[in-house]
Design an enzyme around this catalytic site. Structure first.
Site, PDB file in Angstrom:
ATOM      1  N   ARG A 295      35.744  49.915  40.237  1.00 44.88           N
ATOM      2  CA  ARG A 295      36.415  48.667  40.617  1.00 44.88           C
ATOM      3  C   ARG A 295      35.416  47.543  40.850  1.00 44.88           C
ATOM      4  NH1 ARG A 295      41.702  50.763  44.240  1.00 44.88           N
ATOM      5  NH2 ARG A 295      42.895  51.218  42.339  1.00 44.88           N
ATOM      6  N   TYR A 439      43.091  46.612  34.511  1.00 43.85           N
ATOM      7  CA  TYR A 439      42.704  48.036  34.566  1.00 43.85           C
ATOM      8  C   TYR A 439      41.937  48.403  35.838  1.00 43.85           C
ATOM      9  CZ  TYR A 439      38.335  47.023  31.741  1.00 43.85           C
ATOM     10  OH  TYR A 439      37.163  46.578  31.227  1.00 43.85           O
ATOM     11  N   GLU A 440      41.833  49.681  36.078  1.00 47.24           N
ATOM     12  CA  GLU A 440      41.325  50.223  37.357  1.00 47.24           C
ATOM     13  C   GLU A 440      42.156  49.721  38.540  1.00 47.24           C
ATOM     14  OE1 GLU A 440      39.376  52.525  36.908  1.00 47.24           O
ATOM     15  OE2 GLU A 440      38.448  52.039  35.003  1.00 47.24           O
ATOM     16  N   GLY A 441      43.445  49.613  38.327  1.00 45.10           N
ATOM     17  CA  GLY A 441      44.336  49.099  39.380  1.00 45.10           C
ATOM     18  C   GLY A 441      44.543  47.616  39.199  1.00 45.10           C
TER      19      GLY A 441
END
Lengths: 596, 596
Positions: A295, A439-441
């Site tokens: 992140r 992406y990645e949350g």
């Protein structure tokens, strides 16, 4: 035109000048990385980014990845660039020396990541995901797995992936269906389908190591029944080299808005052999080890693209002549003035610049904490640093990527019609940067993580790692001079943040939807205060340096000018955030679902 | 997924309910267009958009336009769709009955334009540019040109273009180089190259009529030496049908970020025969006739794409299940709740909705003024309406397109990772909407037009057409009930706008760069006040209708809910605009040019 020269002077500033008093203390374990050494690394990385990665950025976007007979082909030049990257030792930069890494501080590593993504974000994904995967293996895998896989992943001989998402679940991993069946020999048979797997398959290396979330047969439902498995594309033979195929195949590659040179794969696992990483049903923990590392890196990706976009816009704004300055012709020798003379163009360039410099400063602050968390000899400092990293991870991810995308779009706007044409290279930045918000949350999920998990954790302890230095700085610098207005601005925004925090804590306790309704605006508000704190500090340091004299006056003057712009034109965004938070959830949730 | 159903109920609301007291009076010339009649038009247009244009929107994006041996081919289905469009009489909708048009009010026409662009903005460009070109011909060309060209353009048999931009000049047309040499027979020989020509060449019609800006041999330098010419692709023969080729060729089509089914051409004119439109060296005036018409239409394009993006996001938010509502499971029958239950998803959907409804309301207000300017029997009303249109044209263009792009991106974000995949159809909306912020004058240029030309014009007379109704509404509605908070919010934002106006007038008088430095924030501030005014009015009307009872309660309740969200969450943007304007130009222009 795509131009990218790593902003080395500003990088040295955030690395060696800005955060010396951050309270994380000295880290003897990293003492060998003197400014001279790290400077040499940054310069060499800058050269690599400019000379090797930048030239294949636009061609990679045009060509994209292709799948031929089940084999994924990266665009022309990517194999050669990856070989050079590996041979240059770049894959091992931040890895643990135990596995062949160079153990470079994260403060330096993140600057190198910024350069790689500034020159070619698609390329950056191939080694980038490997880094997340090795972190998870290092932290959670059994020793023999580490021995078998880490050296080759650290050397870049093999790459890694994170296989989380399935077609029906991304954010809500509790729904996932991939199965893992234990075998007599201690391994597992993995069967299932994963989507959106970055670098899931490619032609850069001879093996790919997948970290796969799956369910054991007796697993509890939901996220408490998820385990993590290591599943290589080819099973290493007795000599450690890739042997038998392992039932791992790429069913398809996605056609995306951007990031086209990065292969985003649909991966099928059919009775693939895998090994458990971490404890059974504790896959989410191991996954978050990867995820949190990633992140922060995704935030830095957004910044990297933002810096490249800014440089392209500056180049164009100097090159393109159109109209005359409102204060009289600046270049009477030309048929018109370069558009950089126009206030509205300045507005765009300064905004881009302020976002980039502000994010870089905040990013380095967080990187220092990552280093302190890992290397400090003082347990209290380690905890303090870990708290700060946990707090700021969603902020870095969401703030940097929102601004990276906005910056890329400002570059397109600076180019006018030419920016909409692919040949200009700038619309690619907008398309590439767009994924980093997702992406990645998604950035919405980051905001919920901040407000729902990080704020209440340990009775607000995490937040104090941020509030303390900011309030101390405000108290100590109320003074005089050009800093006065900046500190006043910071104080006001910080006040709004404190009030908002109290309001969310109070309302959110009774009704978690109230906290969720404030989340996105709160993250932005906190991020802007963090940037404001860094800019005010930077301006203070710059003023001191200018008072001392020396030959770097232009840099410090520019730093003060950019800080002044930030406080005049960017920090006021906090007032809109504050009012939105204050409004609460009522009107957000007020429309009947059927009425949409 | 791309879904598009024209928002007919809201369209009827803005058309028949919202602006009845707008001071433009009755227009007997348009009396025949009763609500029944316009309703039938809107319904039929909605059907056409959904059934004919929507199905070729994504396929058109995938296939794009191609040039084969100098012939431009539109994507599959576009020829058939255009034929159906023409046969349905849609090209003639708003045109003057004198030339075969149906003379529909602009209020209705702009709603139809919104539908066309909501379903397929690329398609919309082909008839869209024709509309601008016919307007210029109608207003400025000699009668025989009108006779020869207008009927065929109005019927859609031929399309039109606007050939302004050259590679080295877009905003600054004073630099243009295309030449026009007078011939003995009264025609001209046109030679030069133009870029970014929408619908410059295509296979939809047998002739294309170019309106070309060029310089006469003795023309003064700069914008005062530009003339406008009509240059057909094929010279009409004695029978009026296309005959001899006219030296007009498409050298290339651009590869763009989006809008791929619209052919954006590089056009070469080589000794092409053309005819003067308007007076020599007065081309900019004629050009602005086209441009102003087009600018409002481009705003509406942004809104159209925004509405389509909103609908796609709502569809997905209901379809996609992920996580559980924070207030307890809403769909225990499913493995998870639809994401529409989550506050941060609501935030995105409500934001999109508020932008779309707010812009639609403002757009219809401006369209009413366009109709009054054309058709009112009262010269004072005509002037008043013309002033309002002139003021609001840059606002509509920039505000609607900024928000259209933001809305498209919120749709992508609602979809998460799936939104980044081309198959989802929503990333196309972001790429398509992006151009609307650029063409027909970048949004920065719109802001300069507003602040530099429209505000000072006639001692601020234009602005009064906007300030008067807003301040009257605030005075008359201070009262009670749910409207009270809205009117207070409006009053505060309006106060900020008044202060900003005074500041810009005062500072800008001494230093035009001060006005330019405030321009973008000022346009946004004015636009938000306009939206706030429309929302408060709408909420008032809705409350009255609800009090009356009737079977449309759900619509009026939703209108009030959306208005409440706007005042809570969108209007606060004005506070950031106000502070930015207040800051002035100093920090914007403070960085030395060499330091960028």
């Amino acid at each position: 035109m795509q131009v990218y020269d790593a902003p080395l002077r500003d990088m040295r500033f955030v690395l060696n000048e800005l955060h010396q008093d951050d309270g994380f203390g000295d880290l003897p374990a990293l003492a060998e990385f003197t400014p001279d050494l790290t400077d040499a690394v940054l310069e060499e990385a800058a050269r690599f980014a400019r000379e090797v990665l930048l030239p294949i950025n636009r061609s990679g976007d045009e060509e994209g990845c292709h799948i031929d007979n089940g084999i994924v082909r990266t665009p022309a030049g990517f194999r050669e660039a990856y070989s050079a990257f590996r041979e240059g030792g770049w894959t091992a930069l931040a890895a643990d020396p135990e596995w062949g890494g160079q153990g470079l501080p994260e403060t330096v590593n993140k600057l190198v990541e910024e350069m790689i993504c500034g020159a070619n974000i698609s390329f950056g994904l191939y080694p980038g995901l490997t880094h997340g995967a090795t972190t998870a293996i290092e932290s959670h895998a059994a020793d023999e797995l580490k021995q078998a896989y880490l050296p080759k992943m650290v050397s870049g001989e093999w790459t890694g992936t994170m296989c989380l998402t399935e077609a029906h679940c991304g954010t809500d991993l509790g729904l996932l269906r991939t199965k893992a069946v234990p075998q007599a020999n201690g391994s597992y048979r993995i069967t299932g389908s994963k989507i959106f797997i970055s670098a899931g398959d490619h032609d850069l290396t001879e093996n790919i190591i997948h970290l796969v979330l799956a369910r054991l047969p007796d697993a509890p439902r939901g996220v408490k029944g998820i385990s993590l498995f290591l599943v290589p594309k080819y099973l290493p033979g007795a000599d450690g080299t890739p042997g038998q195929a392992n039932g791992v195949s790429c069913a398809n590659i996605e056609h995306k808005m951007g990031l086209k040179a990065s292969a985003t794969c649909q991966m099928n696992f059919e009775d693939s052999t895998g090994w458990l990483v971490g404890a059974p049903n504790k896959g989410m923990e191991a996954m978050f080890t990867m995820m949190n590392t990633e992140r922060v890196s995704v935030g830095v990706q957004g910044l990297g693209v933002g810096e490249a976009a800014y440089q392209a816009a500056v180049w164009y704004a100097r090159e393109r002549i159109q109209g005359r300055s409102l204060s009289g012709p600046k270049r009477p020798d030309l048929a018109a003035d370069p558009i950089i003379v126009h206030p509205d163009v300045r507005r765009m360039l300064m905004t881009m610049r302020a976002y980039n410099e502000g994010c870089r400063a905040v990013g380095n602050w967080v990187s220092r904490a990552i280093d302190a968390e890992r290397h400090s000899e003082d347990a209290e400092v380690r905890q303090h640093a870990a708290d700060f990293v946990a707090l700021m991870t969603p902020v870095v991810k969401a703030l940097f990527t929102d601004y990276g995308f906005e910056t890329a779009n400002l570059a397109v706007q600076t180019y006018g019609g030419h920016g909409y044409i692919r040949e200009s290279g700038v619309e690619q930045y907008a398309r590439d940067a767009r994924i980093t918000m997702i992406y990645e949350g998604t950035n919405g999920i980051q905001a919920l993580d901040l407000v729902g998990r990080k704020l209440p954790a340990n009775m607000g302890r995490l937040l104090r790692t941020f509030f303390h230095p900011v309030s101390a700085f405000i108290e100590e610098n109320g003074g005089e001079g050009p800093l006065k207005r900046m500190v006043e601005g910071l104080q006001q925004a910080f006040g709004a943040l404190q009030l908002s925090t109290a309001k969310i804590a109070e309302k959110g306790m009774k009704d978690p939807e109230e906290a969720a309704a404030a989340a996105t605006d709160y993250l932005r508000l906190l991020g802007l205060v963090a940037m404001g704190y860094c800019f005010a500090k930077a301006a203070k340091i710059a003023a001191a340096k200018l008072a001392e004299g020396g030959d770097d006056a232009a840099f410090y003057q520019a730093k003060i000018a950019t800080a002044a712009f930030f406080f005049d034109r960017i920090l006021p965004q906090t007032s809109a955030c504050f009012l939105a938070i204050k409004a609460g959830k009522k009107s957000m949730m007020g429309l009947d679902e059927a009425a949409f």
